[in-house]
Design an enzyme around this catalytic site. Structure first.
Site, PDB file in Angstrom:
ATOM      1  N   GLY A  54       5.595  12.989  -4.180  1.00 38.07           N
ATOM      2  CA  GLY A  54       6.337  14.210  -4.855  1.00 38.07           C
ATOM      3  C   GLY A  54       5.087  14.955  -4.959  1.00 38.07           C
ATOM      4  O   GLY A  54       3.902  15.193  -5.670  1.00 38.07           O
ATOM      5  N   SER A  55       5.897  16.255  -4.985  1.00 37.92           N
ATOM      6  CA  SER A  55       5.341  18.192  -5.938  1.00 37.92           C
ATOM      7  C   SER A  55       6.023  17.730  -7.482  1.00 37.92           C
ATOM      8  O   SER A  55       6.051  17.441  -7.586  1.00 37.92           O
ATOM      9  CB  SER A  55       5.684  18.945  -4.965  1.00 37.92           C
ATOM     10  N   GLY A  56       4.704  18.477  -7.771  1.00 36.57           N
ATOM     11  CA  GLY A  56       4.675  18.931  -8.958  1.00 36.57           C
ATOM     12  C   GLY A  56       3.654  17.819  -9.623  1.00 36.57           C
ATOM     13  O   GLY A  56       3.557  18.119 -10.943  1.00 36.57           O
ATOM     14  N   HIS A  57       2.226  17.714  -9.185  1.00 33.83           N
ATOM     15  CA  HIS A  57       1.297  16.945  -9.775  1.00 33.83           C
ATOM     16  C   HIS A  57       0.063  17.837  -9.401  1.00 33.83           C
ATOM     17  O   HIS A  57      -0.830  16.926  -9.300  1.00 33.83           O
ATOM     18  CB  HIS A  57       1.461  15.728  -9.118  1.00 33.83           C
ATOM     19  N   LYS A 105       0.485   6.081  -4.013  1.00 27.23           N
ATOM     20  CA  LYS A 105       1.104   5.431  -4.996  1.00 27.23           C
ATOM     21  C   LYS A 105       2.159   4.515  -5.060  1.00 27.23           C
ATOM     22  O   LYS A 105       3.463   4.661  -4.846  1.00 27.23           O
ATOM     23  CB  LYS A 105       1.330   6.764  -6.145  1.00 27.23           C
ATOM     24  N   ASP A 110       8.177   6.215  -2.178  1.00 22.30           N
ATOM     25  CA  ASP A 110       6.506   6.261  -1.979  1.00 22.30           C
ATOM     26  C   ASP A 110       6.355   5.162  -1.292  1.00 22.30           C
ATOM     27  O   ASP A 110       5.695   5.271   0.292  1.00 22.30           O
ATOM     28  CB  ASP A 110       5.039   6.605  -3.136  1.00 22.30           C
ATOM     29  N   HIS A 219       6.385  11.080 -13.665  1.00 20.82           N
ATOM     30  CA  HIS A 219       6.834  11.759 -13.677  1.00 20.82           C
ATOM     31  C   HIS A 219       8.388  12.466 -15.052  1.00 20.82           C
ATOM     32  O   HIS A 219       9.509  12.277 -14.371  1.00 20.82           O
ATOM     33  CB  HIS A 219       8.133  11.222 -12.496  1.00 20.82           C
TER      34      HIS A 219
END
Ligand SMILES: Nc1ncnc2c1ncn2[C@@H]1O[C@H](COP(=O)(O)OP(=O)(O)O)[C@@H](O)[C@H]1O
Ligand SMILES: Nc1ncnc2c1ncn2[C@@H]1O[C@H](COP(=O)(O)OP(=O)(O)O)[C@@H](O)[C@H]1O
Ligand SMILES: [Mg+2]
Ligand SMILES: [Mg+2]
Ligand SMILES: [Mg+2]
Ligand SMILES: [Mg+2]
Lengths: 331, 211, 331, 211
Positions: A54-57, A105, A110, A219
């Protein structure tokens, strides 16, 4: 929600467009399906390393695309696993004939999406190996959970495996190395504040002005324990103790120590944490051979930090020290 | 027999339900997950509806496969591969068809749910969508075996799904993100079980208005 | 106040202890008086470059100490100028016989303390030149203000002057270069949230959930205007327009573009801003020759960003590209 | 004559006042500056008090110089060099002395304030500490010339400082950090003028209790 975005649903795409513009010497961005790929991919004869999530990391993973680290990254929507078509397209783009390693991960989404991608790749004749990173000691690893989450060790694994692939190691070797890194790395995080997923617009969790969440996920998943806020040293003690309890780093062993910011915590605080971590390592006779301090695997604007310790021998240190040329790691 | 148009209605109604309940599904996921389930599902079904003009021209097998592939490539997260697999498996079992018997639909849904179980290896009681889907399939097959009408059979299935969904509340999660919470996951309704109930409910709605 | 600290009054010192521990290969930290110095200082025959200012802007300045950038940094208390004794001690530690350049951001406190330090140095026979950076277009430069504040251009000036000093340019040359960089650089920032000074414990300013502060200073000084929150593109337009209005970057001119995070804003948002900035530069025919995107001159945990544009010729680009080996900039 | 002990009391009382008013000074600075003035001053005077055992042994000139150097090396910001300069200049003008006449004290304070004006180039009306200090010095000199007692003279000076401090409220700042605010600085009392008033008030207090 206060963010420098135009629209939640366009944010990932626009940030990637910014990356493409900023780092044209290092990478290219492909849309629909979305993936970020080394500017000079594929590298003939080199194992391709693909990661994603996911994005945001950020900077993980797109910030790690470049020589000596990832060949491609597949960014999903914020906090949402990317999809198999992205991974398949990325694998095709980086396959130089020596096969492709998926670094995954350990999150249900995922894992399943990469699994399906690996099946599609196999059907298309691309040799793929997958390694699942699950280093988060906050999670009890048992039959009753989806297993430990993949967090900070992912960054270190991507660097080290990237170096191994760069020097021509085979897919089997690089995959084995990745498993070894995962086996020797442990992480634990904590949060002072919640992040806000752009499309949601509200904090993922509520947390009091005097509280902290120990063992939080990247998250904003709730962690082990909600506690009263403590000092930086006490927090470091808690995180480090959990890591040390889990993997008995021997007296005299060498580690790469990462103190990672969750996105909203300033660097000055991370150095305070690192200072204490170094004291704790000293007390145990554990040698911090290398360190990485900053925002590497973040959780949007969450305030907090995580600690990762990776037990390394000289060979892993050699690979760690090998040149890397990405937007976020560069030496 | 269940006409293809009824199946198209099913997906159309479900897409609408997801959009309507997007916030609620996301809120459920915020409590025990990462606050994206409604957003994920809505992204997928918005795309399904966008592709509907071409999807609706296909036979039932290709229609379901098209839905499945769209979900697989647009949803991401845990629910993408799972709902994607459900529809892909349904599609495989209904290639070339233009209508289905209730028994056939039940068999295909059952194959789809088996696909979910294989992919995610969740069992009943793990606090996942399986807890809504498994009892729904059982109820559907039982109703089909008993010779019930499609509408009533699917309504029975939806009722079973709802009960299964509600039964997730006292469960402790042992699959997916919610499992990280351990006992803290108790007392919350599973978001995936909720979207699964909506799916069966939409099927009943489509079938009953087609009567 | 939620921070990873032990005590407000010990935070700067403990963070520096962490830096010393983390970056022993690059720098040493001296306490009482406090300064951070290149591990291999003094460099005989090389101009020493010393900067400094209040803490809370990390990685600036200590993160820029190392080969090819600063010889020493003097960190003050949070948001408070360091004192002359620190600067004098730093100057002595780095003077390799070719003199010392003080790079000073234009704040009354910084200017006066560096001024006194320069007087002390002169009295002790150390040749010192001081250059004041004042690039913040948010401030009307007039008789009625303390003049423009020094912000983002400081980072670029330190890198470029560091390269010039490294290749043996004289004190007069390096000082002249620094003035030229300052003359061609302009910055403007904005805040979404306030920072909290540790010793204060409360936000420096109050700001509504739907408001933003345009033209904010890096100490949370109020800016030009309090406005309703707008989109990333609109915000970028406002910041860039003010910069373009101030310095008429010609069509065809080359710039180094920095999109800087204030500390609490995640990287993904900075790339969204950069994407828009690149569009605006394109529209004007201004060529972004190099870029720097990340947290470089921060304001504790403030959310927000600043944009800096520096008009550069090939010579400045050459110096920009020269090797640098510091904790925060490394190539 | 003003004994050295009275001057030591002055600094001791002022250090106490700064500590007591630390929050308020910082709050004033938060409104138009960077929220550190009280913290800065307190850091400096805490150190001065720590060095007091050795400082008090010196003559008045060295005592003031010691206070000035301590402030210079511990306060930072704008106020450090300014208050540091004030005491350094006072020290220069009173080398070797063990007591001062009121006229001497007035002359030294005046030299100190001149030092502040040179270092910071602020003029009256710029909304700085000068707006409290300049009228205080004028009042002190006038009272000294009029042959008043030290206590009354310093009380007059403190009253003038207070008036000067209050007069900063409607001013628009044109020096220091507050100047960045332009018209937005109007309506706030200057923190440096406030600490300057406390300084003169502490002098009056020390002198009056020494009577
Ligand atoms: N292994 C699994 N098997 C079946 N369903 C699962 C599994 N893991 C998670 N789920 C379902 O997926 C839902 C979460 O979906 P979603 O929020 O979209 O994905 P993610 O957890 O990746 O954010 C859960 O509520 C649960 O019902
Ligand atoms: N040029 C100047 N001349 C005289 N006094 C000044 C000048 N600039 C600032 N000041 C005083 O300094 C005060 C602020 O001190 P302080 O907050 O400690 O320093 P900083 O502004 O560096 O944070 C102001 O309130 C003002 O009275
Ligand atoms: Mg998710
Ligand atoms: Mg979710
Ligand atoms: Mg200050
Ligand atoms: Mg101040």
């Amino acid at each position: 929600m206060k963010k420098l975005i135009n629209a939640p649903e366009r944010a990932v795409e626009e940030a990637l467009a910014g990356m493409a513009r900023a780092h044209g010497d290092l990478l290219r961005v492909h849309f629909d399906p979305t993936f970020v790929v080394r500017a000079d991919a594929p590298q003939p004869g080199k194992v391709g390393i693909v990661s994603g999530g996911g994005s945001g990391h950020e900077p993980m993973h797109a910030g790690f695309v470049g020589a000596g680290m990832l060949d491609a990254a597949c960014p999903g929507a914020f906090f949402t696993s990317p999809t198999p078509d992205q991974m398949v397209a990325a694998a095709k783009a980086v396959d130089g004939g020596a096969g492709v390693l998926f670094i995954v991960k350990n999150y249900t989404g995922d894992v399943m999406n990469f699994e399906i991608a690996a099946e599609f790749c196999a059907a298309e004749g691309i040799q793929v190996e997958s390694v699942i990173v699950n280093d988060d000691v906050a999670v009890q690893n048992s039959l009753y959970t989806a297993g430990r989450r993949g967090v900070g060790t992912t960054v270190l694994a991507e660097k080290i495996c990237g170096a191994a692939a760069e020097e021509g190691q085979s897919l089997a070797q690089v995959a084995e190395l990745c498993r070894a890194v995962n086996g020797n790395g442990r992480s634990m995080g904590m949060a002072l504040t919640s992040c806000i997923v752009p499309a949601v617009g509200r904090p993922t969790f509520a947390i009091g002005e005097a509280e902290m969440e120990i063992g939080v996920g990247i998250h904003g998943e709730p962690g082990r324990e909600r506690m009263m806020l403590q000092s930086a040293d006490e927090i470091t003690d808690i995180l480090a103790a959990t890591i040390f309890d889990d993997l008995p780093f021997q007296r005299g062993s060498q580690v790469i120590a990462m103190v990672n910011g969750m996105g909203g915590t300033p660097l000055v605080e991370l150095y305070i944490v690192f200072r204490r971590l170094a004291e704790l390592c000293d007390a145990r006779g554990v040698i911090i051979a290398r360190n990485l301090i900053g925002n590497y695997i973040t959780s949007l604007e969450m305030a907090g930090c995580s600690i990762t310790l990776l037990d390394v021998g000289d060979e892993l240190l050699r690979l760690w020290d090998a040149p890397v040329r990405t937007a976020a790691l560069h030496w | 027999m269940i006409q293809k148009s009824t199946l198209i209605d099913w997906i159309t109604i479900y897409a609408q339900e997801i959009s309507t309940n997007k916030e609620q599904l996301t809120a459920l996921d915020a409590a025990i997950g990462d606050a994206d389930h409604g957003i994920n599902m809505d992204r997928g079904f918005t795309e399904v509806m966008q592709r509907m003009p071409s999807l609706r021209e296909q036979d039932i097998g290709s229609f379901f496969k098209g839905v499945g592939m769209t979900l697989l490539s647009k949803v991401g997260g845990a629910s993408g591969p799972l709902y994607g697999t459900l529809f892909l498996r349904m599609g495989m079992a209904s290639g070339g068809k233009e209508e289905l018997s209730l028994t056939e639909l039940a068999a295909q849904l059952s194959a789809g749910v088996d696909g979910i179980r294989q992919r995610g290896s969740a069992r009943p009681g793990d606090k996942t969508m399986i807890d809504a889907l498994a009892p729904a399939i059982a109820a559907l097959q039982e109703a089909a075996d008993a010779g019930q009408e499609t509408c009533q059979a699917l309504e029975a299935a939806a009722a079973a799904a709802e009960a299964g969904m509600k039964a997730t509340i006292p469960m402790q999660a042992s699959k997916g993100r919610a499992s990280y919470l351990g006992p803290r996951s108790i007392g919350h309704q599973d978001p995936g079980a909720t979207s699964a109930w909506l799916l069966i409910k939409a099927a009943a709605q489509a079938a009953c208005s087609a009567q």
